[in-house]
Design a protein around this motif. Sequence first.
Motif, PDB file in Angstrom:
ATOM      1  N   PRO A   1       4.430  -4.811  20.530  1.00 15.09           N
ATOM      2  CA  PRO A   1       4.696  -4.082  21.793  1.00 15.09           C
ATOM      3  C   PRO A   1       5.164  -5.015  22.896  1.00 15.09           C
ATOM      4  O   PRO A   1       4.633  -5.034  24.006  1.00 15.09           O
ATOM      5  CB  PRO A   1       3.342  -3.459  22.118  1.00 15.09           C
ATOM      6  CG  PRO A   1       2.349  -4.413  21.540  1.00 15.09           C
ATOM      7  CD  PRO A   1       2.977  -4.977  20.293  1.00 15.09           C
ATOM      8  N   LEU A   2       6.224  -5.810  22.594  1.00 15.13           N
ATOM      9  CA  LEU A   2       6.677  -6.882  23.495  1.00 15.13           C
ATOM     10  C   LEU A   2       7.126  -6.304  24.829  1.00 15.13           C
ATOM     11  O   LEU A   2       6.734  -6.775  25.909  1.00 15.13           O
ATOM     12  CB  LEU A   2       7.822  -7.657  22.827  1.00 15.13           C
ATOM     13  CG  LEU A   2       8.430  -8.822  23.613  1.00 15.13           C
ATOM     14  CD1 LEU A   2       7.407  -9.934  23.780  1.00 15.13           C
ATOM     15  CD2 LEU A   2       9.682  -9.341  22.897  1.00 15.13           C
ATOM     16  N   TYR A   3       7.929  -5.250  24.789  1.00 11.86           N
ATOM     17  CA  TYR A   3       8.521  -4.708  26.018  1.00 11.86           C
ATOM     18  C   TYR A   3       7.609  -3.705  26.729  1.00 11.86           C
ATOM     19  O   TYR A   3       7.812  -3.366  27.886  1.00 11.86           O
ATOM     20  CB  TYR A   3       9.866  -4.052  25.686  1.00 11.86           C
ATOM     21  CG  TYR A   3      10.934  -5.054  25.334  1.00 11.86           C
ATOM     22  CD1 TYR A   3      11.146  -5.442  24.010  1.00 11.86           C
ATOM     23  CD2 TYR A   3      11.705  -5.657  26.323  1.00 11.86           C
ATOM     24  CE1 TYR A   3      12.109  -6.388  23.684  1.00 11.86           C
ATOM     25  CE2 TYR A   3      12.676  -6.596  26.012  1.00 11.86           C
ATOM     26  CZ  TYR A   3      12.873  -6.960  24.685  1.00 11.86           C
ATOM     27  OH  TYR A   3      13.824  -7.907  24.372  1.00 11.86           O
ATOM     28  N   THR A   4       6.578  -3.213  25.987  1.00  8.96           N
ATOM     29  CA  THR A   4       5.677  -2.232  26.619  1.00  8.96           C
ATOM     30  C   THR A   4       4.410  -2.924  27.114  1.00  8.96           C
ATOM     31  O   THR A   4       4.062  -2.850  28.285  1.00  8.96           O
ATOM     32  CB  THR A   4       5.325  -1.133  25.592  1.00  8.96           C
ATOM     33  OG1 THR A   4       4.891  -1.759  24.371  1.00  8.96           O
ATOM     34  CG2 THR A   4       6.548  -0.268  25.298  1.00  8.96           C
ATOM     35  N   ALA A   5       3.742  -3.661  26.207  1.00  8.91           N
ATOM     36  CA  ALA A   5       2.490  -4.336  26.605  1.00  8.91           C
ATOM     37  C   ALA A   5       2.766  -5.666  27.317  1.00  8.91           C
ATOM     38  O   ALA A   5       1.983  -6.083  28.176  1.00  8.91           O
ATOM     39  CB  ALA A   5       1.617  -4.563  25.367  1.00  8.91           C
TER      40      ALA A   5
ATOM     41  N   ASP B   1      -7.909  -4.530  25.379  1.00 11.29           N
ATOM     42  CA  ASP B   1      -7.111  -3.302  25.436  1.00 11.29           C
ATOM     43  C   ASP B   1      -6.109  -3.413  26.571  1.00 11.29           C
ATOM     44  O   ASP B   1      -6.449  -3.861  27.671  1.00 11.29           O
ATOM     45  CB  ASP B   1      -8.022  -2.097  25.650  1.00 11.29           C
ATOM     46  CG  ASP B   1      -8.897  -1.853  24.407  1.00 11.29           C
ATOM     47  OD1 ASP B   1      -9.788  -1.002  24.467  1.00 11.29           O
ATOM     48  OD2 ASP B   1      -8.671  -2.587  23.408  1.00 11.29           O
ATOM     49  N   ALA B   2      -4.862  -3.041  26.290  1.00 16.94           N
ATOM     50  CA  ALA B   2      -3.798  -3.096  27.311  1.00 16.94           C
ATOM     51  C   ALA B   2      -3.024  -1.793  27.222  1.00 16.94           C
ATOM     52  O   ALA B   2      -2.311  -1.556  26.247  1.00 16.94           O
ATOM     53  CB  ALA B   2      -2.882  -4.278  27.039  1.00 16.94           C
ATOM     54  N   GLY B   3      -3.211  -0.928  28.235  1.00 17.42           N
ATOM     55  CA  GLY B   3      -2.574   0.389  28.148  1.00 17.42           C
ATOM     56  C   GLY B   3      -3.110   1.107  26.916  1.00 17.42           C
ATOM     57  O   GLY B   3      -4.310   1.126  26.658  1.00 17.42           O
TER      58      GLY B   3
END
Length: 287
Positions: A179-183, A150-152
Amino acid sequence: MDIPFVKLHGLKNSYIFVDLFQFQLEEEMLAPLAIDIADRNTGIGSDGLILIHPSETCDVGMRIFNLDGSEAMNCGNGLRCVAKYAFENNLVDADTFTIQTKAGQVEAQVHGTRKHVHEVTVDMGAPILQRELIPMLGEEGQQVADEAFDAGEEQLRVTAVSMGNPHAVFFVDNIDNAPLYTAGPVITNDSRFPEGVNVEFIEMVSEKEMHFRVWERGSGVTQACGTGACAAVVAAILNKKSPYGEEVTVHLSGGDLFIRWEKDGSVWMRGAAEKTVSGTFHWEHGA
Ligand SMILES: N[C@H](CCC[C@H](N)C(=O)O)C(=O)O
């Protein structure tokens, strides 16, 4: 100081190359130079700095520094560019030769002529799969394949592979929604990876074709990552999504790489390497 450089890229993953056969740099200059020379506004602009240097164990040596000045142990696109440069500039005698990296040595074969190498094949050696050698925290001695991560807000499943540098590979249903730019920036600094990690998102097209995006440790989103493409194919094979021993086409933002992993053996990478520009970088060290 005026530093001679050559800019090359592997599928638009570009680096500024300084040839230490011709020019000397002090060790303490390297990280600040990488930051300054790669800066797209005040420098030449690239994803980092690569040094080509004499080696006592191989035909030539390579060191790579990310945009943030951190030194990486390996660089697949960089290796193909080093091979092209070395052959075209007569640093090596034959079309197949060894390159020393901080992760060990690899063997490169150039395709083309002394005037123009258009493609390079590299035997990248065997991947490193034991968790503690990635390195990734958790039970030692295990491989990390399809493990909950889990990431964020993202509930993902990770496969961790080292090609001398660490990679966290995530399979997604649609690469455009990854979710490249968020995760990406969260995972790259996640404490479960004590040395940080390169983050790859993969969408399988078929068992021998995939889409690929990457958030690189120390450089952020790049157009391509050769070691990342190798890690992605190893991860696909570990998860029974691709076969051993057959070329898998990896569609990166900057172009295609062709990767195969021989069972119990090496990962082979084949792809382009291109020169963009050469010149002199005027650097006020410490300015
Ligand atoms: N772009 C490179 C990887 C750089 C790796 C670096 N970001 C790190 O491991 O810290 C490649 O083509 O393999």
